[in-house]
Motif scaffolding. Sequence first.
Motif, PDB file in Angstrom:
ATOM      1  N   VAL B  54       0.840  -1.200   0.000  1.00  0.00           N
ATOM      2  CA  VAL B  54       0.000   0.000   0.000  1.00  0.00           C
ATOM      3  C   VAL B  54       0.878   1.253   0.000  1.00  0.00           C
ATOM      4  O   VAL B  54       0.623   2.206  -0.729  1.00  0.00           O
ATOM      5  N   ALA B  55       1.914   1.231   0.825  1.00  0.00           N
ATOM      6  CA  ALA B  55       2.842   2.370   0.891  1.00  0.00           C
ATOM      7  C   ALA B  55       4.070   2.067   0.042  1.00  0.00           C
ATOM      8  O   ALA B  55       4.503   0.916  -0.044  1.00  0.00           O
ATOM      9  N   GLU B 107       6.745  19.467   2.017  1.00  0.00           N
ATOM     10  CA  GLU B 107       7.971  19.308   1.233  1.00  0.00           C
ATOM     11  C   GLU B 107       8.095  17.887   0.688  1.00  0.00           C
ATOM     12  O   GLU B 107       8.501  17.670  -0.456  1.00  0.00           O
ATOM     13  N   GLU B 108       7.723  16.913   1.499  1.00  0.00           N
ATOM     14  CA  GLU B 108       7.838  15.512   1.098  1.00  0.00           C
ATOM     15  C   GLU B 108       6.682  15.069   0.196  1.00  0.00           C
ATOM     16  O   GLU B 108       6.735  14.006  -0.403  1.00  0.00           O
ATOM     17  N   GLY B 109       5.603  15.836   0.176  1.00  0.00           N
ATOM     18  CA  GLY B 109       4.419  15.399  -0.560  1.00  0.00           C
ATOM     19  C   GLY B 109       3.821  14.125   0.029  1.00  0.00           C
ATOM     20  O   GLY B 109       3.422  13.212  -0.695  1.00  0.00           O
ATOM     21  N   ALA B 110       3.784  14.064   1.360  1.00  0.00           N
ATOM     22  CA  ALA B 110       3.271  12.860   2.038  1.00  0.00           C
ATOM     23  C   ALA B 110       1.780  12.696   1.786  1.00  0.00           C
ATOM     24  O   ALA B 110       1.052  13.678   1.662  1.00  0.00           O
ATOM     25  N   ASP B 111       1.338  11.436   1.695  1.00  0.00           N
ATOM     26  CA  ASP B 111      -0.094  11.151   1.540  1.00  0.00           C
ATOM     27  C   ASP B 111      -0.753  10.864   2.878  1.00  0.00           C
ATOM     28  O   ASP B 111      -1.945  11.066   3.049  1.00  0.00           O
ATOM     29  N   VAL B 112       0.063  10.336   3.790  1.00  0.00           N
ATOM     30  CA  VAL B 112      -0.444  10.035   5.134  1.00  0.00           C
ATOM     31  C   VAL B 112       0.646  10.385   6.134  1.00  0.00           C
ATOM     32  O   VAL B 112       1.818  10.076   5.915  1.00  0.00           O
ATOM     33  N   VAL B 113       0.258  11.061   7.216  1.00  0.00           N
ATOM     34  CA  VAL B 113       1.153  11.166   8.369  1.00  0.00           C
ATOM     35  C   VAL B 113       0.585  10.220   9.415  1.00  0.00           C
ATOM     36  O   VAL B 113      -0.571  10.330   9.811  1.00  0.00           O
ATOM     37  N   LEU B 114       1.405   9.243   9.804  1.00  0.00           N
ATOM     38  CA  LEU B 114       0.985   8.255  10.790  1.00  0.00           C
ATOM     39  C   LEU B 114       1.855   8.477  12.013  1.00  0.00           C
ATOM     40  O   LEU B 114       3.086   8.399  11.930  1.00  0.00           O
ATOM     41  N   MET B 115       1.249   8.811  13.152  1.00  0.00           N
ATOM     42  CA  MET B 115       2.052   9.132  14.324  1.00  0.00           C
ATOM     43  C   MET B 115       1.380   8.677  15.612  1.00  0.00           C
ATOM     44  O   MET B 115       0.200   8.335  15.620  1.00  0.00           O
ATOM     45  N   GLY B 116       2.157   8.645  16.684  1.00  0.00           N
ATOM     46  CA  GLY B 116       1.607   8.255  17.983  1.00  0.00           C
ATOM     47  C   GLY B 116       0.614   9.292  18.471  1.00  0.00           C
ATOM     48  O   GLY B 116       0.714  10.464  18.131  1.00  0.00           O
ATOM     49  N   LYS B 117      -0.350   8.852  19.293  1.00  0.00           N
ATOM     50  CA  LYS B 117      -1.363   9.792  19.750  1.00  0.00           C
ATOM     51  C   LYS B 117      -0.811  10.734  20.805  1.00  0.00           C
ATOM     52  O   LYS B 117      -1.360  11.804  21.036  1.00  0.00           O
ATOM     53  N   VAL B 146      -6.530   0.457  10.772  1.00  0.00           N
ATOM     54  CA  VAL B 146      -6.394   1.372   9.636  1.00  0.00           C
ATOM     55  C   VAL B 146      -6.441   0.571   8.341  1.00  0.00           C
ATOM     56  O   VAL B 146      -5.705  -0.403   8.179  1.00  0.00           O
ATOM     57  N   GLU B 147      -7.336   0.963   7.434  1.00  0.00           N
ATOM     58  CA  GLU B 147      -7.354   0.349   6.100  1.00  0.00           C
ATOM     59  C   GLU B 147      -7.256   1.465   5.079  1.00  0.00           C
ATOM     60  O   GLU B 147      -8.051   2.413   5.122  1.00  0.00           O
ATOM     61  N   ILE B 148      -6.296   1.350   4.162  1.00  0.00           N
ATOM     62  CA  ILE B 148      -6.077   2.416   3.198  1.00  0.00           C
ATOM     63  C   ILE B 148      -6.260   1.889   1.782  1.00  0.00           C
ATOM     64  O   ILE B 148      -5.780   0.807   1.439  1.00  0.00           O
ATOM     65  N   GLY B 149      -7.004   2.635   0.969  1.00  0.00           N
ATOM     66  CA  GLY B 149      -7.186   2.253  -0.426  1.00  0.00           C
ATOM     67  C   GLY B 149      -8.077   3.260  -1.138  1.00  0.00           C
ATOM     68  O   GLY B 149      -8.924   3.905  -0.495  1.00  0.00           O
ATOM     69  N   GLY B 150      -7.879   3.418  -2.443  1.00  0.00           N
ATOM     70  CA  GLY B 150      -8.738   4.285  -3.238  1.00  0.00           C
ATOM     71  C   GLY B 150      -8.735   5.737  -2.794  1.00  0.00           C
ATOM     72  O   GLY B 150      -9.762   6.406  -2.858  1.00  0.00           O
ATOM     73  N   ASP B 169     -10.659  11.321   3.597  1.00  0.00           N
ATOM     74  CA  ASP B 169      -9.954  11.461   2.323  1.00  0.00           C
ATOM     75  C   ASP B 169      -8.464  11.625   2.587  1.00  0.00           C
ATOM     76  O   ASP B 169      -8.076  12.241   3.571  1.00  0.00           O
ATOM     77  N   LEU B 170      -7.648  11.091   1.701  1.00  0.00           N
ATOM     78  CA  LEU B 170      -6.206  11.330   1.792  1.00  0.00           C
ATOM     79  C   LEU B 170      -5.868  12.602   1.011  1.00  0.00           C
ATOM     80  O   LEU B 170      -6.561  12.899   0.047  1.00  0.00           O
TER      81      LEU B 170
END
Lengths: 309, 249
Positions: B54-55, B107-117, B146-150, B169-170
């Motif tokens: 996925v990533a 800057e990175e053009g990230a699609d998801v930021v995944l981080m600790g709460k 977490v499920e990512i797609g589309g 939405d991403l």
Amino acid sequence: MAVLVVADNDNAHLRDTTHKTVTAALALSSDVDVLVLGQGADAVAAAAGKIDGVRKVILAESADLGHGIAEAICDTIVGLAGGYDAVLVPATSAGKNFAPRVAARLDASPISDVIEVVSSDTFVRPIYAGNALETVQTADKTKVLTVRPTAFKAAGEGGSAAVEKVAGASASKTRFQSEEMVKSDRPELTAAKIVVSGGRAMGSAEEFQKVIEPLADKLGAAVGASRAAVDAGYAPNDYQVGQTGKVVAPALYIAIGISGAIQHLAGMKDSKVIVAINKDADAPIFQVADYGIVGDYKTVVPELMAALG
Amino acid sequence: MKVLVPVKRVIDYNVKARVKPDQSGVDLANVKMSMNPFCEIAVEEAVRLKEKGVATEVVIVSIGPAQAQETIRTALAMGGDRGILIQSDTDVEPLAVAKLLAAVAKEEGADVVLMGKQAIDGDNNAVGQMLSTLLDWPQATFASKVEIGGGKAVVTREVDGGLQVLEVDLPAVITADLRLNEPRYASLPNIMKAKKKEIAAKTTADYGVDVAPRLKVLKVSEPAKRSAGVKVENAAELVTKLKTEAGVL
């Protein structure tokens, strides 16, 4: 200065964490308004109007607000924030979900989990799992605080503030899909007078249910668990008491098979009376317990059930 | 799809924090430091997304002292692709952290930021939510699935009294709760491999973010201690004491 308190509610009921947050707000200012966010939440707004010391109640409704969508909540609060010097939010999972968003939008540094109001700009909050208390002073124009409800007494009820309706915001990039609430006749963990918690010593989810839940029901108590028990899958995360879970301060806390890791103690050490049952006499839990029984829960809990009659 | 995972170097989970005698803060000299446990969960989830195809890239970023490089290396050994260290020798408040991360995410053009709460030192539970609003991305906090797609993420969240499922939405910001996964231990070959992975060295000034603290810490004090009570022999004695002495039954 005027303070806005954001009510904790489920569209039908006002939780007393709101009353406690009002107490904290009244320590800042006598001009305290309560904002109720939800959908079909007229009864909640009416209940909020009864809290002593509340100037007025603002009710904002939309489908997204009814589902607690942070983006909609944030937009609604930011739209009102201009009239206030501080926004106070109960430090529940729901409150923590949106309060920092509001702060970022107002370019304020949020102050989380306030346990004491020293003055209108100075607050005390626990850090490092409650092993240290930090006193911080803010110069932000609009202060954004989450308030730890267990640290404040609930404001009484006898008021009759009017309810004013405003438009509720919606979210465009977030959609509610479903929710699954744990149905229980037991009191809510953070509001219960008695909490019975189980730890890793339970060994399985079946054992947890067999040992902890009947005792809790006998005492009319809420059920809690240590992080170790949650991590091991013996209890749902919602039961977790500790730094990374819920902070409780009941009149009586009974810890069964819980060693007393720092992170667990952070969530329960403000309980009035603590009872520990553990077979390890050196378990750290005994250092904070008012009453301890060194013994295997497998024999002690049935005896306790019998002694309670 | 690019995943950005911010990680924080904090006092080790099993170490009790001690307040300095002059009440200026918590004593971190010669104390074992580790990756914040919630950050570990976020790294694990990102690596699993990569393993599932996925990533495409997992970028690790940390804001902290030079030693935070070790924390980034740990994340790279778990499966991160490369790292960014934004060096700062003073404490950076959540608002400034969120501003720095927003700059990196763009800057990175990230699609998801995944981080600790939440980080277990400041216990603020704030950066993910702040980052999301600064980027005007949707947020899904306290994730247990977490499920990512589309171009979307479906996230199960731990809320008061149960679970909530949101679709966002991403690009989006997702913060990890405890039960999202169980982080792996890095294998020795992967630890060796991680030593060769790139870590870009940056400073807070590179991103034009004002990191001056907004809050003035007046003091850090020790909480009131609870003293140990008494041991009772059996359940019957306990019940008697709870009824008569403590008056809580």
